[in-house]
Design an enzyme around this catalytic site. Structure first.
Site, PDB file in Angstrom:
ATOM      1  N   SER A  14      -7.168  26.040  56.986  1.00 41.10           N
ATOM      2  CA  SER A  14      -6.448  27.085  57.625  1.00 41.10           C
ATOM      3  C   SER A  14      -5.023  27.311  57.325  1.00 41.10           C
ATOM      4  O   SER A  14      -4.319  26.342  57.346  1.00 41.10           O
ATOM      5  CB  SER A  14      -6.777  26.993  59.263  1.00 41.10           C
ATOM      6  OG  SER A  14      -5.842  28.012  60.046  1.00 41.10           O
ATOM      7  N   THR A  59     -11.506  29.350  64.959  1.00 41.82           N
ATOM      8  CA  THR A  59     -12.350  29.799  63.852  1.00 41.82           C
ATOM      9  C   THR A  59     -13.510  29.157  63.825  1.00 41.82           C
ATOM     10  O   THR A  59     -14.008  28.480  64.835  1.00 41.82           O
ATOM     11  CB  THR A  59     -11.498  29.368  62.734  1.00 41.82           C
ATOM     12  OG1 THR A  59     -11.988  30.037  61.368  1.00 41.82           O
ATOM     13  CG2 THR A  59     -11.166  28.144  62.505  1.00 41.82           C
ATOM     14  N   LYS A  63     -16.216  30.716  67.776  1.00 42.21           N
ATOM     15  CA  LYS A  63     -15.702  31.899  68.443  1.00 42.21           C
ATOM     16  C   LYS A  63     -16.450  32.025  69.782  1.00 42.21           C
ATOM     17  O   LYS A  63     -16.183  32.766  70.468  1.00 42.21           O
ATOM     18  CB  LYS A  63     -15.612  32.948  67.490  1.00 42.21           C
ATOM     19  CG  LYS A  63     -14.615  32.483  66.532  1.00 42.21           C
ATOM     20  CD  LYS A  63     -14.369  33.674  65.352  1.00 42.21           C
ATOM     21  CE  LYS A  63     -13.592  33.510  64.376  1.00 42.21           C
ATOM     22  NZ  LYS A  63     -13.025  34.493  63.471  1.00 42.21           N
ATOM     23  N   ASP A  99      -9.619  39.888  65.467  1.00 41.92           N
ATOM     24  CA  ASP A  99     -10.267  39.847  63.997  1.00 41.92           C
ATOM     25  C   ASP A  99     -10.561  41.295  63.585  1.00 41.92           C
ATOM     26  O   ASP A  99     -10.267  41.582  62.525  1.00 41.92           O
ATOM     27  CB  ASP A  99     -11.376  38.951  63.994  1.00 41.92           C
ATOM     28  CG  ASP A  99     -11.218  37.465  63.975  1.00 41.92           C
ATOM     29  OD1 ASP A  99     -10.177  37.234  63.433  1.00 41.92           O
ATOM     30  OD2 ASP A  99     -12.055  36.865  64.433  1.00 41.92           O
ATOM     31  N   GLY A 120     -24.234  38.411  56.657  1.00 43.93           N
ATOM     32  CA  GLY A 120     -24.046  37.428  57.787  1.00 43.93           C
ATOM     33  C   GLY A 120     -24.059  38.201  59.245  1.00 43.93           C
ATOM     34  O   GLY A 120     -23.838  39.468  59.467  1.00 43.93           O
ATOM     35  N   ALA A 121     -24.322  37.424  59.954  1.00 39.56           N
ATOM     36  CA  ALA A 121     -24.629  37.635  61.400  1.00 39.56           C
ATOM     37  C   ALA A 121     -23.967  36.835  62.546  1.00 39.56           C
ATOM     38  O   ALA A 121     -24.485  36.710  63.631  1.00 39.56           O
ATOM     39  CB  ALA A 121     -26.225  37.864  61.648  1.00 39.56           C
ATOM     40  N   GLY A 122     -22.851  36.100  61.984  1.00 40.74           N
ATOM     41  CA  GLY A 122     -22.125  35.301  63.066  1.00 40.74           C
ATOM     42  C   GLY A 122     -21.205  36.074  63.736  1.00 40.74           C
ATOM     43  O   GLY A 122     -21.255  37.416  64.056  1.00 40.74           O
ATOM     44  N   GLY A 123     -20.033  35.361  64.324  1.00 40.32           N
ATOM     45  CA  GLY A 123     -18.931  35.901  65.198  1.00 40.32           C
ATOM     46  C   GLY A 123     -18.169  36.888  64.480  1.00 40.32           C
ATOM     47  O   GLY A 123     -18.060  37.819  65.047  1.00 40.32           O
ATOM     48  N   TYR A 208     -10.598  33.691  52.842  1.00 37.28           N
ATOM     49  CA  TYR A 208      -9.207  33.859  52.189  1.00 37.28           C
ATOM     50  C   TYR A 208      -8.752  32.727  51.377  1.00 37.28           C
ATOM     51  O   TYR A 208      -9.453  31.587  51.625  1.00 37.28           O
ATOM     52  CB  TYR A 208      -8.118  34.479  52.823  1.00 37.28           C
ATOM     53  CG  TYR A 208      -7.875  33.433  53.950  1.00 37.28           C
ATOM     54  CD1 TYR A 208      -8.419  33.374  55.382  1.00 37.28           C
ATOM     55  CD2 TYR A 208      -6.858  32.387  53.948  1.00 37.28           C
ATOM     56  CE1 TYR A 208      -8.355  32.450  56.262  1.00 37.28           C
ATOM     57  CE2 TYR A 208      -6.428  31.262  55.194  1.00 37.28           C
ATOM     58  CZ  TYR A 208      -7.374  31.606  56.168  1.00 37.28           C
ATOM     59  OH  TYR A 208      -7.109  30.439  57.108  1.00 37.28           O
TER      60      TYR A 208
HETATM   61  P1  NDP Z   1     -20.229  31.897  62.020  1.00 37.18           P
HETATM   62  O1  NDP Z   1     -20.748  30.361  62.057  1.00 37.18           O
HETATM   63  O2  NDP Z   1     -20.121  32.431  63.350  1.00 37.18           O
HETATM   64  O3  NDP Z   1     -21.398  32.796  61.105  1.00 37.18           O
HETATM   65  C1  NDP Z   1     -21.961  32.175  59.829  1.00 37.18           C
HETATM   66  C2  NDP Z   1     -22.697  33.423  59.030  1.00 37.18           C
HETATM   67  O4  NDP Z   1     -22.721  32.852  57.940  1.00 37.18           O
HETATM   68  C3  NDP Z   1     -24.255  33.243  59.820  1.00 37.18           C
HETATM   69  O5  NDP Z   1     -24.745  34.571  59.781  1.00 37.18           O
HETATM   70  C4  NDP Z   1     -24.968  32.371  58.596  1.00 37.18           C
HETATM   71  O6  NDP Z   1     -26.288  32.591  58.668  1.00 37.18           O
HETATM   72  C5  NDP Z   1     -24.155  32.637  57.408  1.00 37.18           C
HETATM   73  N1  NDP Z   1     -24.228  31.769  56.457  1.00 37.18           N
HETATM   74  C6  NDP Z   1     -23.718  30.394  56.351  1.00 37.18           C
HETATM   75  N2  NDP Z   1     -23.660  29.759  55.448  1.00 37.18           N
HETATM   76  C7  NDP Z   1     -24.534  30.609  54.567  1.00 37.18           C
HETATM   77  C8  NDP Z   1     -25.023  30.560  53.092  1.00 37.18           C
HETATM   78  N3  NDP Z   1     -24.772  29.452  52.461  1.00 37.18           N
HETATM   79  N4  NDP Z   1     -25.773  31.737  52.712  1.00 37.18           N
HETATM   80  C9  NDP Z   1     -25.990  32.713  53.482  1.00 37.18           C
HETATM   81  N5  NDP Z   1     -25.626  32.936  54.566  1.00 37.18           N
HETATM   82  C10 NDP Z   1     -24.731  31.948  55.251  1.00 37.18           C
HETATM   83  O7  NDP Z   1     -18.967  32.276  61.056  1.00 37.18           O
HETATM   84  P2  NDP Z   1     -17.726  33.024  61.443  1.00 37.18           P
HETATM   85  O8  NDP Z   1     -18.558  34.515  61.708  1.00 37.18           O
HETATM   86  O9  NDP Z   1     -16.979  32.807  62.582  1.00 37.18           O
HETATM   87  O10 NDP Z   1     -16.866  33.318  60.062  1.00 37.18           O
HETATM   88  C11 NDP Z   1     -17.477  33.461  58.808  1.00 37.18           C
HETATM   89  C12 NDP Z   1     -16.532  33.625  57.877  1.00 37.18           C
HETATM   90  O11 NDP Z   1     -15.334  34.340  57.859  1.00 37.18           O
HETATM   91  C13 NDP Z   1     -15.766  32.015  57.866  1.00 37.18           C
HETATM   92  O12 NDP Z   1     -15.808  31.726  56.089  1.00 37.18           O
HETATM   93  C14 NDP Z   1     -14.357  32.433  58.203  1.00 37.18           C
HETATM   94  O13 NDP Z   1     -13.235  31.467  57.669  1.00 37.18           O
HETATM   95  C15 NDP Z   1     -14.120  33.884  57.805  1.00 37.18           C
HETATM   96  N6  NDP Z   1     -13.004  34.657  58.736  1.00 37.18           N
HETATM   97  C16 NDP Z   1     -11.939  34.998  57.948  1.00 37.18           C
HETATM   98  C17 NDP Z   1     -11.213  35.604  58.925  1.00 37.18           C
HETATM   99  C18 NDP Z   1      -9.676  36.154  58.162  1.00 37.18           C
HETATM  100  O14 NDP Z   1      -8.870  36.302  58.874  1.00 37.18           O
HETATM  101  N7  NDP Z   1      -9.809  36.234  56.925  1.00 37.18           N
HETATM  102  C19 NDP Z   1     -11.305  36.069  60.304  1.00 37.18           C
HETATM  103  C20 NDP Z   1     -12.469  35.507  60.729  1.00 37.18           C
HETATM  104  C21 NDP Z   1     -13.464  34.652  59.914  1.00 37.18           C
HETATM  105  P3  NDP Z   1     -27.554  32.014  59.419  1.00 37.18           P
HETATM  106  O15 NDP Z   1     -27.548  32.639  60.737  1.00 37.18           O
HETATM  107  O16 NDP Z   1     -28.809  32.035  58.616  1.00 37.18           O
HETATM  108  O17 NDP Z   1     -27.066  30.333  59.878  1.00 37.18           O
END
Ligand code: NDP
Length: 263
Positions: A14, A59, A63, A99, A120-123, A208
């Site tokens: 970070s 992060t 989240k 964000d 992706g479908a995370g936070g 990044y």
């Molecule tokens: P989460 O852990 O909430 O979500 C991660 C997602 O990525 C899930 O949908 C997961 O799928 C998927 N995933 C993880 N590994 C893989 C893979 N190898 N192949 C395919 N899909 C994958 O993470 P966040 O949403 O909090 O963060 C995601 C990214 O965004 C991070 O890299 C973070 O550093 C970056 N970020 C950057 C910011 C910036 O200011 N530039 C701000 C916020 C985040 P599944 O459901 O199948 O597990």
């Protein structure tokens, strides 16, 4: 001296400590910002209070846990259930999400975007897609597994897995997965990404500080793409404004924070 931190796992990568400390120092704010690796998201609130933090950023992967940890949620974070910034208000934790605004700032140069494919479908995906929806964009969320897509379906989004995604010309394809963060993996099978990127207008990665495999593939397809640095800057400026009690001009914070990108 007030203390701030970023919680994550991993968190060593970070740049937030560098960014916020530079702004604090150059604006004369008496604050110090550190990083904390936290394995168990349920320990967030206690750790925050034990360390007597005045504020924090959150992060991957905490989240959503941060949203649960807060006593009060303000603004856009209420809508998404995802918190990336916490302020300590006399022992009460107030949660915000900066964000999505940070990302909108980053893609301004792309001009009008009508259709978006979110990988992706995370936070982060949640925050961005809700904001895209607010802006009237046509949003599709693609994830490698079905599980996390359910809540998106309920919220009226188009959802897809690698098998079911429609390969059509999206204006923007955004990688919000953590694929490529610590490894060299692509967020989806290469053949599928090749087909999608071939038809797309712009690419963006939330990661990044490195040229991810996704960004490399974007450039193979001669796509204009940007990494997560501007999103980082945008969310950081807004978080710093909250940390410093909105006493400085946003433009001053932005200028100082940008300086830290060259360190
Ligand atoms: P989460 O852990 O909430 O979500 C991660 C997602 O990525 C899930 O949908 C997961 O799928 C998927 N995933 C993880 N590994 C893989 C893979 N190898 N192949 C395919 N899909 C994958 O993470 P966040 O949403 O909090 O963060 C995601 C990214 O965004 C991070 O890299 C973070 O550093 C970056 N970020 C950057 C910011 C910036 O200011 N530039 C701000 C916020 C985040 P599944 O459901 O199948 O597990």
């Amino acid at each position: 001296m007030t203390l701030f931190a970023i919680f994550g796992d991993p968190v060593a990568h970070s740049r937030s400590p560098l960014m916020h400390n530079h702004v604090f120092k150059s604006l004369g704010f008496n604050g110090c910002y550190t990083r904390i690796q936290l394995h168990d998201g349920t320990k967030l609130k206690q750790t925050f209070l034990d360390l007597k933090l005045s504020g924090a950023n959150i992060t991957v992967p905490h989240k959503e846990a941060a949203f649960e940890a807060c006593d009060e949620i303000r603004g856009f974070a209420n809508k998404v259930g995802v918190v990336n910034t916490i302020i300590n208000d006399n022992g009460r934790l107030i949660g915000y999400n900066t964000d999505a605004d940070g990302f909108m700032y980053a893609i301004k140069p792309f001009g009008e975007i009508k259709t978006v494919l979110v990988l992706g479908a995370g936070g982060t995906a949640k925050a961005l897609s809700m904001r895209f929806q607010d802006e009237g964009m046509d949003v599709t969320i693609m994830n490698r597994s079905e599980g996390r897509l359910q809540t998106y379906k309920k919220d009226g989004f188009k959802t897809a897995t690698w098998e079911s995604v429609e390969v059509k010309p999206y204006d923007l394809i955004v990688n919000t997965t953590s694929a490529g963060l610590e490894d060299e993996s692509l967020p989806a099978p290469k053949e599928l990404l090749d087909a999608l990127l071939q038809k797309a207008s712009f690419g963006a990665d939330a990661i990044y500080g490195k040229v991810t495999p996704f960004l490399k593939l974007c450039s193979t397809h001669k796509l204009t793409a940007k990494d997560g640095a501007d999103m980082l800057l945008g969310q950081g400026v807004l978080a710093n404004d909250l940390f410093t009690n909105q006493q400085y001009d946003l433009s001053k914070i932005e200028t100082r924070m940008k300086e830290s990108f060259s360190f």
